[in-house]
Design a protein around this motif. Structure first.
Motif, short mmCIF file in Angstrom:
data_model
loop_
_atom_site.label_atom_id
_atom_site.label_comp_id
_atom_site.label_asym_id
_atom_site.label_seq_id
_atom_site.Cartn_x
_atom_site.Cartn_y
_atom_site.Cartn_z
N THR A 292 -10.96 2.64 34.54
CA THR A 292 -11.47 0.87 33.98
C THR A 292 -12.60 1.52 34.90
O THR A 292 -12.75 2.42 35.93
N ILE A 293 -14.46 2.28 33.74
CA ILE A 293 -15.63 1.96 34.42
C ILE A 293 -15.98 0.50 34.49
O ILE A 293 -16.05 -0.17 33.48
N LEU A 294 -16.60 -0.16 35.72
CA LEU A 294 -17.34 -0.94 35.88
C LEU A 294 -18.65 -0.66 36.05
O LEU A 294 -19.29 -0.50 36.78
N THR A 302 -21.03 -8.71 37.27
CA THR A 302 -20.26 -7.18 36.63
C THR A 302 -20.66 -7.82 35.07
O THR A 302 -20.81 -8.57 34.58
N ARG A 303 -21.52 -6.74 34.96
CA ARG A 303 -22.36 -7.02 34.15
C ARG A 303 -20.95 -6.40 32.31
O ARG A 303 -21.35 -7.44 30.96
N TRP A 304 -20.33 -5.87 32.74
CA TRP A 304 -19.67 -4.46 31.88
C TRP A 304 -18.25 -4.53 32.38
O TRP A 304 -18.72 -3.53 33.04
N ARG A 305 -17.33 -4.11 31.49
CA ARG A 305 -16.02 -3.28 31.89
C ARG A 305 -15.18 -2.18 30.51
O ARG A 305 -15.34 -3.24 29.63
N ALA A 306 -15.40 -1.30 30.84
CA ALA A 306 -14.57 -0.15 29.94
C ALA A 306 -13.43 0.97 30.23
O ALA A 306 -13.57 1.22 31.27
N ARG A 307 -12.88 0.94 29.20
CA ARG A 307 -11.83 2.18 29.50
C ARG A 307 -11.30 2.57 27.68
O ARG A 307 -11.48 1.92 27.33
N PRO A 308 -11.31 3.98 28.16
CA PRO A 308 -11.05 4.20 26.70
C PRO A 308 -9.64 4.41 25.65
O PRO A 308 -9.07 4.30 26.90
N PRO A 309 -10.04 3.44 24.60
CA PRO A 309 -8.72 3.74 23.78
C PRO A 309 -7.51 4.93 24.62
O PRO A 309 -7.18 6.30 24.39
N GLY A 310 -6.23 4.59 24.64
CA GLY A 310 -5.34 5.83 24.80
C GLY A 310 -5.53 7.09 26.21
O GLY A 310 -4.61 7.64 26.48
#
Length: 606
Positions: A292-294, A302-310
């Motif tokens: 994950t990137i944050l 923490t402003r946002w977090r994301a992880r690409p699907p799959g």
């Protein structure tokens, strides 16, 4: 602080994608681009209600165009680095250190003789430094020659040339050493536990080292401990700009002052933090163990977090403007803006994980992965890429052909044969027409000179070897012309594949043509690699008393090959090369000029 989760079903992006103005190369992938945007909208977990996924209406997706690629016959030891004058440096499993210009021209390569164990470090004076397996650090001049190497107590973790003129070496067992740029020892400190993160030098000139006992220790340039801070769990990532940020194994993040006090601590992740990146505004981007990137504000929110699907994020880089470029475990290149909005989700055409992502001073993106391929990408519009991108787009070498996407960069042997720029080369090189052979070689010469061999490296090497070996080709089984064999060998030398010399060493003693013998020897001198002494053995066989005298051209080429491989390979090879040169310096089988050159070569290997 952690970001709030979306309700079940997630949050949809505004718009339906119909307003995209998709670049011509990507028109057929419109549905995939929009789908990727929507999937990312579902995967983004905002920390505040104002954070939204990228609106697709009226927006152009960012486009990545391959500018040039290189295959160093092995994975890289770390991300590429840049010198002050714009050269790119990297080391690979082929035991070589490379220097490339910003346009992809290879400036030099150096045989390190051992596997690189650390990322290359660039000094202010143009020198470079790299750790070598099992326990060495080496300094290399701006011209690519090894200046000095020293052994340490354990495997090297990092070499850091400081602005104060001291070169720090940090070793896995916790030892920290300082040397001058000429290699002289200045001081040594032994930490109480092994090192757990890549060390950094702060804006105040302090070397900060994290160890397995949870300690974070700062040393000044003379080796004095300036401060010590302890955490409940070991620090696993450090970043330093105007401030020092430390991420730990439990997902904690800490802001540390210049005197070592903790200004704030947060726990934005449940997973270990592997990378901390800082932009010009001192905002942080984290990459965690779970892929994950944050995004973290300067105050630790923490402003946002994301992880690409799959898939998962395996490497990331951050621009001063806050744009994030990230590589994934399935070989994709992703771009996000500072608000976490997806700008691009680009399949590189290779399924291997992207292990390193970097950004050049000119704003280009560099990737390197498990498939050994280092690629430099131009982002969106790039005037310099125009003519070269057109060359990539010529199907089968001409406008009338057909083929796969011009951005396809497959890895397997079958995929190499599908790359548009090289399909026609096999046909031309295997034809009965000498003119077609010449055209194929001329095309390869251009691509090698411009650094555009790329993922086709293995295929092109095999094609050149088949031409250089001189076997019959084409339906009529026409032998390759000697001049084309010579050109193919020159190209093999330029490509520098370390596996080639041993193959030609086996045929060198039986080669009847002095012209081809000279070409083979010149190629070996250019490649420089001879780990098992095959080149020295083959050249030694040429100068046996029972053999025909060597022509001056062959003799001088033999001296060049022996001197080259003797200089850049292990001690046993150097000794054998020197002994052969000494024998040549007094042999009646060679001309006086060759004897003099051999004597000079022997002296250089003392």
């Amino acid at each position: 602080m952690t970001g709030k989760s979306l309700p079940s079903g997630g949050q949809k992006s505004a718009g339906n994608g119909g307003g995209y103005r998709v670049n011509q190369h990507f028109t057929s992938r419109r549905g995939r681009v929009v789908t990727a945007l929507l999937l990312w909208a579902l995967l983004l977990l905002p920390a505040s209600p104002q954070m939204t996924a990228q609106e697709s209406s009226g927006a152009d997706p960012m486009v990545f165009l391959p500018l040039w690629t290189h295959v160093p016959s092995g994975r890289l030891s770390g991300p590429p680095v840049w010198t002050r004058d714009g050269r790119m440096l990297f080391a690979g499993e082929d035991r070589r250190l490379y220097a490339f210009s910003g346009t992809g021209g290879r400036l030099w390569r150096t045989d390190l003789e051992r596997l690189p164990a650390t990322t290359v470090a660039a000094g202010r004076d143009g020198s470079s430094y790299v750790g070598l397996s099992p326990n060495l650090i080496a300094a290399i001049t701006p011209a690519g020659r090894i200046r000095w190497s020293v052994a340490g107590p354990d495997a090297p973790v990092a070499i850091i040339p400081s602005p104060d003129g001291v070169v720090y070496g940090v070793w896995r067992n916790g030892a920290v050493t300082a040397r001058t740029v000429r290699g002289a020892a200045v001081w040594t400190v032994q930490m109480a536990a092994p090192v757990t993160a890549t060390p950094v030098v702060t804006a105040h000139g302090l070397l900060v080292v994290a160890t397995g006992d949870g300690a974070l220790t700062a040393f000044d340039v003379v080796g004095t401990r300036r401060w010590l801070q302890r955490f409940p769990v070991p620090v696993t990532a450090l970043a330093s700009g105007e401030r020092l940020i430390a991420g730990d194994r439990a997902g904690g993040l800490h802001h540390i002052s210049a005197t070592g006090s903790v200004l704030w601590s947060r726990r934005p992740s449940e997973s270990a933090i592997r990378d901390v990146l800082l932009d010009a505004n001192e905002a942080s981007v984290l990459r965690t163990d779970d892929g994950t990137i944050l995004a973290i504000s300067p105050t630790g929110t923490t402003r946002w977090r994301a992880r690409p699907p799959g898939t998962r994020i395996t490497a990331a880089a951050l621009t001063d403007e806050g744009v994030i470029y990230a590589g994934t475990s399935d070989g994709r290149l992703i771009a996000l803006n500072r608000d976490g909005r997806l700008l691009a989700d680009h399949p590189t055409g290779r399924s291997a994980a992207v292990q390193h992502v970097g950004i050049t001073r000119g704003g280009r993106v560099v990737t390197a992965g498990d498939d050994w391929v280092l690629a430099v990408w131009c982002v969106s519009s790039c005037a310099q890429v125009g003519p070269r991108a057109a060359l990539w787009g010529h199907p089968r070498g001409g406008p009338g052909g057909t083929g796969v996407s011009p951005l396809y960069l497959g890895r397997s042997v079958e995929a190499y044969r599908d790359i548009l720029d090289f399909i026609f080369l096999e046909q031309a090189a295997s034809s009965d027409s000498v003119e077609s052979q010449r055209r194929a070689l001329a095309d390869i010469e251009t691509r090698v000179a411009e650094g555009r061999v790329g993922t086709a490296h293995v295929y092109v090497v095999e094609l050149l070897v088949s031409i250089a070996m001189g076997g019959p080709v084409g339906r009529g089984r026409t032998p390759v012309a000697p001049s084309e064999r010579e050109r193919a060998m020159a190209l093999l030398g330029e490509l520098g594949d370390h596996t080639v010399s041993a193959r030609f060493a086996r045929i060198l003693p039986a080669e009847p043509s002095p012209l081809m013998q000279s070409a083979i020897l010149s190629m070996m001198a250019e490649i420089e690699s001879d780990p098992d002494g095959d080149v020295v053995t083959a050249v030694s066989a040429l100068v046996q008393p029972e053999r025909t005298a060597l022509t001056p051209g062959v003799g001088l080429a033999a001296v060049g090959a022996l001197t080259s491989v003797g200089r850049y390979n292990r001690a046993e090879v150097r000794i054998a090369a020197r002994e052969t040169l000494i024998r040549m310096s007094s042999s009646e089988q060679v001309s006086p000029g060759v004897r003099a050159a051999a004597a000079h070569g022997a002296r250089t290997l003392e």
